[in-house]
Write a protein that holds these residues in place. Sequence first.
Motif, short mmCIF file in Angstrom:
data_model
loop_
_atom_site.label_atom_id
_atom_site.label_comp_id
_atom_site.label_asym_id
_atom_site.label_seq_id
_atom_site.Cartn_x
_atom_site.Cartn_y
_atom_site.Cartn_z
N GLY A 35 0.79 -1.22 0.00
CA GLY A 35 0.00 0.00 0.00
C GLY A 35 0.82 1.27 0.00
N ILE A 36 0.13 2.36 0.19
CA ILE A 36 0.72 3.70 0.16
C ILE A 36 0.25 4.47 1.39
N ILE A 37 1.17 5.08 2.10
CA ILE A 37 0.87 5.89 3.28
C ILE A 37 0.75 7.35 2.83
N GLY A 38 -0.45 7.92 3.00
CA GLY A 38 -0.70 9.27 2.52
C GLY A 38 -1.05 10.26 3.60
N PHE A 39 -1.64 11.37 3.17
CA PHE A 39 -1.89 12.53 4.02
C PHE A 39 -2.73 12.19 5.25
N ASN A 40 -3.77 11.38 5.12
CA ASN A 40 -4.67 11.17 6.26
C ASN A 40 -3.99 10.43 7.41
N ILE A 41 -2.85 9.82 7.15
CA ILE A 41 -2.04 9.21 8.21
C ILE A 41 -0.98 10.20 8.69
N LEU A 42 -0.29 10.84 7.75
CA LEU A 42 0.87 11.67 8.07
C LEU A 42 0.49 12.98 8.78
N LYS A 43 -0.72 13.48 8.57
CA LYS A 43 -1.09 14.81 9.06
C LYS A 43 -1.08 14.93 10.58
N ASP A 44 -1.19 13.82 11.30
CA ASP A 44 -1.21 13.86 12.76
C ASP A 44 0.19 13.81 13.38
N TYR A 45 1.21 13.85 12.52
CA TYR A 45 2.59 13.77 12.98
C TYR A 45 3.41 14.90 12.41
N GLU A 46 4.50 15.22 13.08
CA GLU A 46 5.57 15.98 12.46
C GLU A 46 6.43 14.93 11.77
N VAL A 47 6.64 15.12 10.47
CA VAL A 47 7.25 14.09 9.63
C VAL A 47 8.63 14.56 9.17
N PHE A 48 9.66 13.88 9.63
CA PHE A 48 11.05 14.20 9.25
C PHE A 48 11.50 13.17 8.22
N ILE A 49 11.64 13.62 6.97
CA ILE A 49 12.10 12.75 5.88
C ILE A 49 13.57 13.04 5.64
N ASP A 50 14.41 12.05 5.90
CA ASP A 50 15.86 12.24 5.89
C ASP A 50 16.50 11.29 4.88
N LEU A 51 16.80 11.80 3.68
CA LEU A 51 17.44 10.98 2.67
C LEU A 51 18.94 10.86 2.88
N TYR A 52 19.48 11.60 3.86
CA TYR A 52 20.89 11.44 4.21
C TYR A 52 21.09 10.15 5.00
N ARG A 100 17.14 17.99 3.96
CA ARG A 100 16.58 17.15 5.02
C ARG A 100 15.44 17.96 5.65
N VAL A 101 14.22 17.50 5.47
CA VAL A 101 13.06 18.36 5.72
C VAL A 101 12.09 17.74 6.72
N ILE A 102 11.55 18.59 7.59
CA ILE A 102 10.49 18.21 8.53
C ILE A 102 9.20 18.89 8.07
#
Length: 324
Positions: free
Chosen positions: A146-163, A305-307
Amino acid sequence: MCKVISLLFLLWVSFFSYANDIIEFNFHNIPIRFSNAVIVNEYSTRIPFKLVDRLIVIEGSIKNKKGDFIIDTGSETMILNKVHFKIHPYLREKKTKTSGILSMVDNPLEKTIKSLSIKNLTLENRNSDIIDLSHIEKSKKMKLLGIIGFNILKDYEVFIDLYLNQITLTKIDKSGNTLGKDVYLEKIVDSLDFKLKKHTIVIDGFIGKENVRFGLDSGAEFNQINRKINKRALKHFYPKQRVKLSGASGKKIEVLYGNLFRVNLSKTIYFGPMKTILTSLHNMNKAFGTNLDGVLGYDFFAQKRVIINYQKQKLYFIKYPLLR
């Protein structure tokens, strides 16, 4: 002669082509679990991810099914792959149309996931659509649950770190403040406001000196700019070749592929050249209810590297270590 590539450079292309297959599933309290997650504190969980081509993918399981989930900020809902789940004959229609790309669907069907667990984090009563994602699964040679989208992620601060190839989810309150303290060891060096158009992150920025409006989408393997963009902005796009993109329905579209230069979002937030496709954004703007000049995808996250904080409608940037 054009080169043919089968990359699904934007997941919304796939959803648009397969919109009529959308239904929704009820797990009856069966949790979804993500393997290899590390508990940072009571409210934060860090999950390592792998890159499948240019898609951010985490490993997880539903009951006895193990496979992969794509992290896609451009998807409105959580989406499950119909190939791997039994479909019940009794389904009820949604009372309203689904926003975003799924708004193109008349009378989509839905049920509810009763419980979704990410280690110590539990979500309840979340909607999830089911779509046939076999085209992505075959193209990317993975078992896509599956795919995790906005309705899951919106309740969190999301730090995506490709480093470090990891995503950190921190629970937030209604004001967007993180419930945990000292979540990040790294230093936040900059920030940027954005607007939330339904589920789409919209950022005002520049190509050269020209004002442009970008959507931010972690499911976009390549950046996109609208072929109808201002010519003064277009001069910073350097095409390499024409390519044919193979979409979910098997149809192929011809686009220009190259590098985009001089992108900046503020005086301090700017980017090196980014792999970009020049194409029409008409269908996406119509579906999302936006007026975007471009889409920032994988190359954005590779350089920054973005939150993401959906409640505060703010991006925070973490310092990249100096490479020696």
